[in-house]
Design a protein around this motif. Structure first.
Motif, PDB file in Angstrom:
ATOM      1  N   ALA A  86       0.834  -1.202   0.000  1.00  0.00           N
ATOM      2  CA  ALA A  86       0.000   0.000   0.000  1.00  0.00           C
ATOM      3  C   ALA A  86       0.869   1.252   0.000  1.00  0.00           C
ATOM      4  CB  ALA A  86      -0.913   0.000   1.215  1.00  0.00           C
ATOM      5  N   LYS A  87       0.471   2.222  -0.818  1.00  0.00           N
ATOM      6  CA  LYS A  87       1.182   3.494  -0.901  1.00  0.00           C
ATOM      7  C   LYS A  87       0.154   4.597  -1.102  1.00  0.00           C
ATOM      8  CE  LYS A  87       4.603   6.444  -1.608  1.00  0.00           C
ATOM      9  NZ  LYS A  87       5.494   6.896  -0.506  1.00  0.00           N
ATOM     10  N   PHE A  88       0.132   5.560  -0.178  1.00  0.00           N
ATOM     11  CA  PHE A  88      -0.875   6.609  -0.220  1.00  0.00           C
ATOM     12  C   PHE A  88      -0.237   7.978  -0.463  1.00  0.00           C
ATOM     13  CE2 PHE A  88      -2.520   3.297   2.747  1.00  0.00           C
ATOM     14  CZ  PHE A  88      -3.462   2.776   1.873  1.00  0.00           C
ATOM     15  N   ALA A  89      -1.068   8.980  -0.706  1.00  0.00           N
ATOM     16  CA  ALA A  89      -0.596  10.317  -1.044  1.00  0.00           C
ATOM     17  C   ALA A  89       0.158  10.943   0.125  1.00  0.00           C
ATOM     18  CB  ALA A  89      -1.768  11.201  -1.444  1.00  0.00           C
ATOM     19  N   ASP A  90       1.119  11.789  -0.199  1.00  0.00           N
ATOM     20  CA  ASP A  90       1.929  12.451   0.833  1.00  0.00           C
ATOM     21  C   ASP A  90       1.190  13.602   1.496  1.00  0.00           C
ATOM     22  OD1 ASP A  90       4.114  10.757   0.372  1.00  0.00           O
ATOM     23  OD2 ASP A  90       4.855  12.031  -1.254  1.00  0.00           O
ATOM     24  N   GLN A  91       0.218  14.197   0.804  1.00  0.00           N
ATOM     25  CA  GLN A  91      -0.470  15.359   1.362  1.00  0.00           C
ATOM     26  C   GLN A  91      -1.868  15.491   0.787  1.00  0.00           C
ATOM     27  OE1 GLN A  91       2.120  18.581   0.252  1.00  0.00           O
ATOM     28  NE2 GLN A  91       1.605  18.476  -1.909  1.00  0.00           N
ATOM     29  N   ALA A  92      -2.657  16.325   1.452  1.00  0.00           N
ATOM     30  CA  ALA A  92      -4.018  16.596   0.992  1.00  0.00           C
ATOM     31  C   ALA A  92      -3.978  17.356  -0.321  1.00  0.00           C
ATOM     32  CB  ALA A  92      -4.771  17.400   2.045  1.00  0.00           C
ATOM     33  N   VAL A  93      -5.043  17.222  -1.103  1.00  0.00           N
ATOM     34  CA  VAL A  93      -5.154  17.891  -2.400  1.00  0.00           C
ATOM     35  C   VAL A  93      -6.411  18.753  -2.391  1.00  0.00           C
ATOM     36  CG1 VAL A  93      -5.479  17.559  -4.884  1.00  0.00           C
ATOM     37  CG2 VAL A  93      -3.939  16.034  -3.609  1.00  0.00           C
ATOM     38  N   SER A  94      -6.250  20.007  -2.715  1.00  0.00           N
ATOM     39  CA  SER A  94      -7.385  20.927  -2.765  1.00  0.00           C
ATOM     40  C   SER A  94      -8.370  20.489  -3.846  1.00  0.00           C
ATOM     41  CB  SER A  94      -6.895  22.348  -3.063  1.00  0.00           C
ATOM     42  OG  SER A  94      -7.973  23.246  -3.167  1.00  0.00           O
ATOM     43  N   GLY A  95      -9.662  20.564  -3.527  1.00  0.00           N
ATOM     44  CA  GLY A  95     -10.697  20.201  -4.489  1.00  0.00           C
ATOM     45  C   GLY A  95     -11.095  18.739  -4.453  1.00  0.00           C
ATOM     46  N   LYS A  96     -10.393  17.932  -3.634  1.00  0.00           N
ATOM     47  CA  LYS A  96     -10.740  16.525  -3.476  1.00  0.00           C
ATOM     48  C   LYS A  96     -11.176  16.251  -2.044  1.00  0.00           C
ATOM     49  CE  LYS A  96      -8.102  14.386  -7.201  1.00  0.00           C
ATOM     50  NZ  LYS A  96      -7.398  13.146  -7.586  1.00  0.00           N
ATOM     51  N   THR A  97     -11.829  15.109  -1.843  1.00  0.00           N
ATOM     52  CA  THR A  97     -12.143  14.663  -0.488  1.00  0.00           C
ATOM     53  C   THR A  97     -10.926  13.932   0.041  1.00  0.00           C
ATOM     54  OG1 THR A  97     -14.495  14.441  -0.997  1.00  0.00           O
ATOM     55  CG2 THR A  97     -13.667  13.263   0.932  1.00  0.00           C
ATOM     56  N   ASN A  98     -10.304  14.479   1.063  1.00  0.00           N
ATOM     57  CA  ASN A  98      -9.087  13.912   1.624  1.00  0.00           C
ATOM     58  C   ASN A  98      -9.421  13.084   2.856  1.00  0.00           C
ATOM     59  OD1 ASN A  98      -6.935  15.357  -0.052  1.00  0.00           O
ATOM     60  ND2 ASN A  98      -8.172  17.079   0.680  1.00  0.00           N
ATOM     61  N   VAL A  99      -8.990  11.833   2.848  1.00  0.00           N
ATOM     62  CA  VAL A  99      -9.258  10.932   3.972  1.00  0.00           C
ATOM     63  C   VAL A  99      -8.000  10.136   4.286  1.00  0.00           C
ATOM     64  CG1 VAL A  99     -11.721  10.711   3.437  1.00  0.00           C
ATOM     65  CG2 VAL A  99     -10.087   9.051   2.498  1.00  0.00           C
ATOM     66  N   ALA A 100      -7.884   9.689   5.525  1.00  0.00           N
ATOM     67  CA  ALA A 100      -6.838   8.750   5.911  1.00  0.00           C
ATOM     68  C   ALA A 100      -7.260   7.338   5.499  1.00  0.00           C
ATOM     69  CB  ALA A 100      -6.606   8.819   7.413  1.00  0.00           C
ATOM     70  N   PRO A 101      -6.336   6.398   5.377  1.00  0.00           N
ATOM     71  CA  PRO A 101      -6.706   5.036   4.963  1.00  0.00           C
ATOM     72  C   PRO A 101      -7.785   4.408   5.834  1.00  0.00           C
ATOM     73  CG  PRO A 101      -4.326   5.300   4.904  1.00  0.00           C
ATOM     74  CD  PRO A 101      -4.869   6.552   5.525  1.00  0.00           C
ATOM     75  N   HIS A 102      -7.726   4.664   7.145  1.00  0.00           N
ATOM     76  CA  HIS A 102      -8.690   4.060   8.063  1.00  0.00           C
ATOM     77  C   HIS A 102     -10.060   4.728   8.008  1.00  0.00           C
ATOM     78  CE1 HIS A 102      -6.175   7.085  10.145  1.00  0.00           C
ATOM     79  NE2 HIS A 102      -7.310   7.453  10.752  1.00  0.00           N
ATOM     80  N   GLU A 103     -10.215   5.770   7.185  1.00  0.00           N
ATOM     81  CA  GLU A 103     -11.494   6.467   7.049  1.00  0.00           C
ATOM     82  C   GLU A 103     -12.229   6.141   5.738  1.00  0.00           C
ATOM     83  OE1 GLU A 103      -9.805  10.369   9.505  1.00  0.00           O
ATOM     84  OE2 GLU A 103     -10.033  10.441   7.322  1.00  0.00           O
ATOM     85  N   VAL A 104     -11.606   5.331   4.894  1.00  0.00           N
ATOM     86  CA  VAL A 104     -12.165   5.067   3.557  1.00  0.00           C
ATOM     87  C   VAL A 104     -13.520   4.366   3.625  1.00  0.00           C
ATOM     88  CG1 VAL A 104     -11.807   3.760   1.416  1.00  0.00           C
ATOM     89  CG2 VAL A 104      -9.939   5.116   2.393  1.00  0.00           C
ATOM     90  N   ILE A 105     -13.668   3.407   4.533  1.00  0.00           N
ATOM     91  CA  ILE A 105     -14.949   2.692   4.641  1.00  0.00           C
ATOM     92  C   ILE A 105     -16.080   3.661   4.972  1.00  0.00           C
ATOM     93  CG2 ILE A 105     -16.250   1.069   6.083  1.00  0.00           C
ATOM     94  CD1 ILE A 105     -14.618  -0.385   4.077  1.00  0.00           C
ATOM     95  N   ASN A 106     -15.829   4.602   5.869  1.00  0.00           N
ATOM     96  CA  ASN A 106     -16.863   5.592   6.210  1.00  0.00           C
ATOM     97  C   ASN A 106     -17.288   6.381   4.974  1.00  0.00           C
ATOM     98  OD1 ASN A 106     -16.538   4.776   8.831  1.00  0.00           O
ATOM     99  ND2 ASN A 106     -15.595   6.665   9.557  1.00  0.00           N
ATOM    100  N   TRP A 107     -16.313   6.774   4.160  1.00  0.00           N
ATOM    101  CA  TRP A 107     -16.633   7.551   2.954  1.00  0.00           C
ATOM    102  C   TRP A 107     -17.412   6.702   1.954  1.00  0.00           C
ATOM    103  CZ3 TRP A 107     -15.311   6.923  -2.195  1.00  0.00           C
ATOM    104  CH2 TRP A 107     -15.658   7.977  -3.045  1.00  0.00           C
TER     105      TRP A 107
END
Length: 328
Positions: A86-107
């Motif tokens: 697994a490899k995730f983004a280094d930082q939040a991106v403006s204009g997108k919904t930013n979530v941590a890996p453990h928050e994906v199910i909620n989204w």
């Protein structure tokens, strides 16, 4: 480490089920998240909003985190460990919904109405490499998502970006990656539920000892590779139940084949993975069933209008007297 499978009964109803295999005590219990809920996020101070109500296994850690569940539209989803890949983004991106890996199910459960809808929306999601407060690490995860039409996908984000892959086997475990697991099934084309026929060696004719020889070579260990093959074979050949209770019963037997008892899968530091619970998501019914390791009692939670329209989430602590009788 976990195993997840889909199952269709004789009436065409679909289910998603999983074992939750972990060494750290997660303390999850059934939770209902109401409609139009706002979640805090470790990845973005603005958090994110959801529209759909959903139920599953979770815990309140300064905000609810769910690891599997089903929503009112009939979408089910579960997290599985994806260690080393697994490899995730280094930082939040403006204009997108930013979530941590453990928050994906909620989204997913709060906003997605079908697998097709997920495919249309996933590009708007940015998963940021943020540590989980409970584990103090960036949890390496991938996800299985299914809907009540039987559509099923695996989401994996690695160094090459997000992959949304149709899952024709309707099974998922852990690392290696999903495409590797599919290719590995080519090594087991000899498996079948019926016995192999007799075979001649010179003038000697060998006969199988009893039924079951068709499954010779089915791996029996607890690695993710072996659990994938075993779950795929047993899921494929399990009888189709006629009722919802019968379906939950059938799924419990399927997951028995990959459940990990305490002590048999230990690490070198004294810990051990074990199946802390089994979760069953009835996609047509919109119900969640949870079966803990210690007493095997199955607790059923259905999303009622009162729960869906509540102001706050509702927890259901597991109690032995909430027994679910499985009847075919």
């Amino acid at each position: 480490m976990c195993t997840s499978v889909m199952y269709q009964n004789a009436k065409g109803n679909w289910f998603l089920a999983r074992t939750m295999d972990f060494s750290f005590e997660l303390g999850g219990r059934p939770v209902v998240i109401p409609r139009n809920f706002h979640f805090k996020s470790d990845a973005d101070e603005k958090g994110f909003d959801t529209k759909l109500g959903f139920t599953g296994a979770g815990r309140d850690l300064n905000g609810y985190i769910l690891v599997d569940g089903v929503n009112e539209a009939g979408v089910g989803a579960a997290t599985l460990y994806f260690d080393g890949l697994a490899k995730f983004a280094d930082q939040a991106v403006s204009g997108k919904t930013n979530v941590a890996p453990h928050e994906v199910i909620n989204w997913i459960l709060g906003n997605v109405t079908s697998v097709a809808d997920l495919k249309a929306k996933i590009a708007d999601l940015n998963i940021v490499a943020i540590a989980n407060d409970l584990f103090k690490i960036i949890v390496p995860l991938h996800w299985i998502v299914a809907d009540k039409t039987g559509a099923c996908v695996v989401l994996e984000q690695d160094k090459n970006g997000m992959k949304v892959m149709d899952d024709p086997v309707k099974v998922m475990t852990n690392s290696p990656d999903f495409q590797w697991h599919l290719k590995n099934l080519n090594n087991y084309v000899q498996l079948k539920p019926t016995s192999h026929s007799s075979k001649k060696y010179g003038e000697f004719e060998s006969e199988a000892y009893g039924l079951g020889s068709g499954a010779l070579g089915l791996p029996g260990d607890y690695t993710s590779v072996s659990r994938f093959v075993r779950a795929a074979f047993i899921r494929q050949n399990t009888d189709k139940a006629k009722t919802v209770p019968g379906s939950i019963n059938a799924l419990s037997h399927i997951l028995n084949s990959v459940e990990i008892p305490k002590g048999v899968k230990a690490d070198n530091e004294g810990g051990c993975d074990y199946s802390q619970y089994r979760g069953y998501m009835s996609l047509d019914e919109g119900a969640y069933y949870m079966q803990p390791y210690d007493d095997q009692t199955i607790t059923r939670v259905v999303m009622t209008p009162e729960l869906l329209n509540a102001k706050e989430p509702t927890e259901f602590p597991l109690k032995a007297e909430q027994h679910f009788n499985s009847v075919n």
